[in-house]
Design an enzyme around this catalytic site. Structure first.
Site, PDB file in Angstrom:
ATOM      1  N   SER A   1       0.856  -1.189   0.000  1.00  0.00           N
ATOM      2  CA  SER A   1       0.000   0.000   0.000  1.00  0.00           C
ATOM      3  C   SER A   1       0.887   1.232   0.000  1.00  0.00           C
ATOM      4  O   SER A   1       1.973   1.220   0.610  1.00  0.00           O
ATOM      5  CB  SER A   1      -0.876  -0.002   1.257  1.00  0.00           C
ATOM      6  OG  SER A   1      -1.495   1.253   1.417  1.00  0.00           O
TER       7      SER A   1
ATOM      8  N   TYR B   1      -0.891  -0.648  10.612  1.00  0.00           N
ATOM      9  CA  TYR B   1      -1.111  -1.072   9.220  1.00  0.00           C
ATOM     10  C   TYR B   1      -0.053  -0.487   8.280  1.00  0.00           C
ATOM     11  O   TYR B   1       0.593  -1.258   7.534  1.00  0.00           O
ATOM     12  CB  TYR B   1      -2.530  -0.700   8.777  1.00  0.00           C
ATOM     13  CG  TYR B   1      -2.836  -1.083   7.348  1.00  0.00           C
ATOM     14  CD1 TYR B   1      -3.197  -2.390   7.013  1.00  0.00           C
ATOM     15  CD2 TYR B   1      -2.745  -0.143   6.319  1.00  0.00           C
ATOM     16  CE1 TYR B   1      -3.462  -2.749   5.695  1.00  0.00           C
ATOM     17  CE2 TYR B   1      -3.013  -0.497   5.003  1.00  0.00           C
ATOM     18  CZ  TYR B   1      -3.372  -1.787   4.697  1.00  0.00           C
ATOM     19  OH  TYR B   1      -3.631  -2.143   3.381  1.00  0.00           O
TER      20      TYR B   1
HETATM   21  P1  NAP Z   1     -10.452  -7.929   2.270  1.00  0.00           P
HETATM   22  O1  NAP Z   1     -11.595  -7.933   1.331  1.00  0.00           O
HETATM   23  O2  NAP Z   1     -10.682  -7.723   3.715  1.00  0.00           O
HETATM   24  O3  NAP Z   1      -9.631  -9.289   2.003  1.00  0.00           O
HETATM   25  C1  NAP Z   1      -8.596  -9.696   2.848  1.00  0.00           C
HETATM   26  C2  NAP Z   1      -8.343 -11.169   2.602  1.00  0.00           C
HETATM   27  O4  NAP Z   1      -7.263 -11.608   3.448  1.00  0.00           O
HETATM   28  C3  NAP Z   1      -9.558 -12.058   2.955  1.00  0.00           C
HETATM   29  O5  NAP Z   1      -9.674 -13.107   2.033  1.00  0.00           O
HETATM   30  C4  NAP Z   1      -9.181 -12.615   4.330  1.00  0.00           C
HETATM   31  O6  NAP Z   1      -9.798 -13.847   4.627  1.00  0.00           O
HETATM   32  C5  NAP Z   1      -7.688 -12.801   4.082  1.00  0.00           C
HETATM   33  N1  NAP Z   1      -6.962 -13.084   5.326  1.00  0.00           N
HETATM   34  C6  NAP Z   1      -6.907 -12.362   6.467  1.00  0.00           C
HETATM   35  N2  NAP Z   1      -6.167 -12.999   7.382  1.00  0.00           N
HETATM   36  C7  NAP Z   1      -5.744 -14.150   6.801  1.00  0.00           C
HETATM   37  C8  NAP Z   1      -4.957 -15.247   7.231  1.00  0.00           C
HETATM   38  N3  NAP Z   1      -4.449 -15.310   8.473  1.00  0.00           N
HETATM   39  N4  NAP Z   1      -4.700 -16.259   6.358  1.00  0.00           N
HETATM   40  C9  NAP Z   1      -5.209 -16.229   5.115  1.00  0.00           C
HETATM   41  N5  NAP Z   1      -5.989 -15.235   4.643  1.00  0.00           N
HETATM   42  C10 NAP Z   1      -6.251 -14.209   5.490  1.00  0.00           C
HETATM   43  O7  NAP Z   1      -9.402  -6.774   1.865  1.00  0.00           O
HETATM   44  P2  NAP Z   1      -8.724  -6.366   0.477  1.00  0.00           P
HETATM   45  O8  NAP Z   1      -8.894  -4.911   0.328  1.00  0.00           O
HETATM   46  O9  NAP Z   1      -9.135  -7.266  -0.615  1.00  0.00           O
HETATM   47  O10 NAP Z   1      -7.197  -6.610   0.863  1.00  0.00           O
HETATM   48  C11 NAP Z   1      -6.333  -7.428   0.103  1.00  0.00           C
HETATM   49  C12 NAP Z   1      -4.919  -6.855   0.228  1.00  0.00           C
HETATM   50  O11 NAP Z   1      -4.879  -5.575  -0.399  1.00  0.00           O
HETATM   51  C13 NAP Z   1      -4.457  -6.635   1.674  1.00  0.00           C
HETATM   52  O12 NAP Z   1      -3.106  -7.015   1.795  1.00  0.00           O
HETATM   53  C14 NAP Z   1      -4.596  -5.137   1.848  1.00  0.00           C
HETATM   54  O13 NAP Z   1      -3.725  -4.620   2.825  1.00  0.00           O
HETATM   55  C15 NAP Z   1      -4.247  -4.648   0.454  1.00  0.00           C
HETATM   56  N6  NAP Z   1      -4.698  -3.301   0.130  1.00  0.00           N
HETATM   57  C16 NAP Z   1      -6.023  -3.012   0.060  1.00  0.00           C
HETATM   58  C17 NAP Z   1      -6.412  -1.718  -0.273  1.00  0.00           C
HETATM   59  C18 NAP Z   1      -7.860  -1.350  -0.418  1.00  0.00           C
HETATM   60  O14 NAP Z   1      -8.155  -0.182  -0.722  1.00  0.00           O
HETATM   61  N7  NAP Z   1      -8.789  -2.254  -0.208  1.00  0.00           N
HETATM   62  C19 NAP Z   1      -5.461  -0.723  -0.531  1.00  0.00           C
HETATM   63  C20 NAP Z   1      -4.110  -1.054  -0.442  1.00  0.00           C
HETATM   64  C21 NAP Z   1      -3.742  -2.348  -0.132  1.00  0.00           C
HETATM   65  P3  NAP Z   1     -11.133 -13.932   5.551  1.00  0.00           P
HETATM   66  O15 NAP Z   1     -12.309 -13.658   4.651  1.00  0.00           O
HETATM   67  O16 NAP Z   1     -11.109 -15.337   6.069  1.00  0.00           O
HETATM   68  O17 NAP Z   1     -10.998 -12.902   6.634  1.00  0.00           O
END
Ligand code: NAP
Length: 241
Positions: free
Chosen positions: A141, A164
């Protein structure tokens, strides 16, 4: 020709799910990593029409789970071409600026966002080394950018969080150091920022659909052989470390 294979961690929803979809549509065999079997199998079923998507039980915080996942891929396909370290969390309770953040929050966040990615990378590196052109993508990020933090405008200053962003700074360090370690191999390592996506991690406040954010992740999974390893970028180009 043998199909390329990819593993996406945390792929049962959000950016990981959409990345799995895009890579499957490109013809890769995609291992959809998820820590919850029911959610993971349901997500893999949802993507069945997009290509060859296979549920893989994988909790990135659990070494036994990670090792079992690596053993299964080794048995089934023998190599891994693409590893997407996508699983991530942001802890709502106990997050805060350095003077107030709960140390446990930092620990919990690092356990998934940094140690989880490190653990998975170490377990799957032997399989990536066997691939012709391995690609490791760390979903980071711009919030982890020390360049932005220390710039006069400091666009990160508006966020009352430390755990974070710091977890993503450390993940970026892994990208740089691993790229250096693997400099004499065909493996390329990248950090990417997917932009601001409406997902569970931010209470769906993001301004774009996660399928948009997934595009830069899928792009990094397909870096050309002459690309530089160890870079940090988003859809607009390089992001300062
Ligand atoms: P999200 O919808 O909350 O998805 C997060 C995923 O990580 C879910 O599948 C969750 O599984 C999984 N997870 C959490 N803990 C885990 C563990 N111990 N083992 C395996 N899987 C696990 O969020 P997202 O936005 O798609 O995030 C994906 C990535 O993008 C993250 O690394 C986040 O930091 C990054 N990111 C997101 C944004 C944004 O704007 N959304 C911006 C920058 C970076 P469960 O469903 O079981 O909880």
């Amino acid at each position: 020709m043998t199909k390329r294979t990819a593993l996406v961690t945390g792929a049962n929803k959000g950016i990981g799910f959409e990345t799995a979809r895009q890579l499957a549509q490109q013809g890769l065999i995609v291992w959809l990593g998820a820590r919850d079997r029911r959610r993971g199998e349901a997500a893999a079923r949802d993507l069945a029409g997009d290509g060859d998507v296979r549920f893989l039980s994988l909790d990135v915080t659990d070494a036994t789970s990670v090792d079992a996942a690596a053993a299964r891929i080794e048995q089934e396909t023998g190599t891994l071409d693409v590893l997407i370290n996508n699983a991530g969390i942001a802890v709502a309770d106990g997050e805060g600026l350095p003077s107030t953040v709960h140390p446990e929050t930092i620990q919990q966040t690092l356990d998934v966002n940094f140690f989880g990615s490190l653990r998975v990378t170490q377990a799957f590196l032997p399989l990536l080394r066997k691939a012709a052109a391995g690609r490791i993508v760390n979903v980071s990020s711009s919030m982890g950018s020390l360049t932005l933090l220390s710039s006069p405008e400091n666009p990160l200053g508006q966020f009352p969080a430390f755990a974070y962003p710091a977890s993503k700074t450390l993940l970026n360090a892994l990208t740089g150091w691993l790229a250096h370690e693997l400099r004499d191999t065909s493996i390329k390592v990248s950090s990417v920022c997917p932009g601001f996506n409406a997902t569970d991690i931010n209470g769906h406040q993001g301004t774009q659909h996660p399928s948009e954010g997934a595009k830069v992740v899928a792009y990094a999974a397909n870096l050309a052989p002459d690309s530089i390893s160890g870079t940090f970028f988003d859809v607009n180009g390089p992001v300062g470390w």
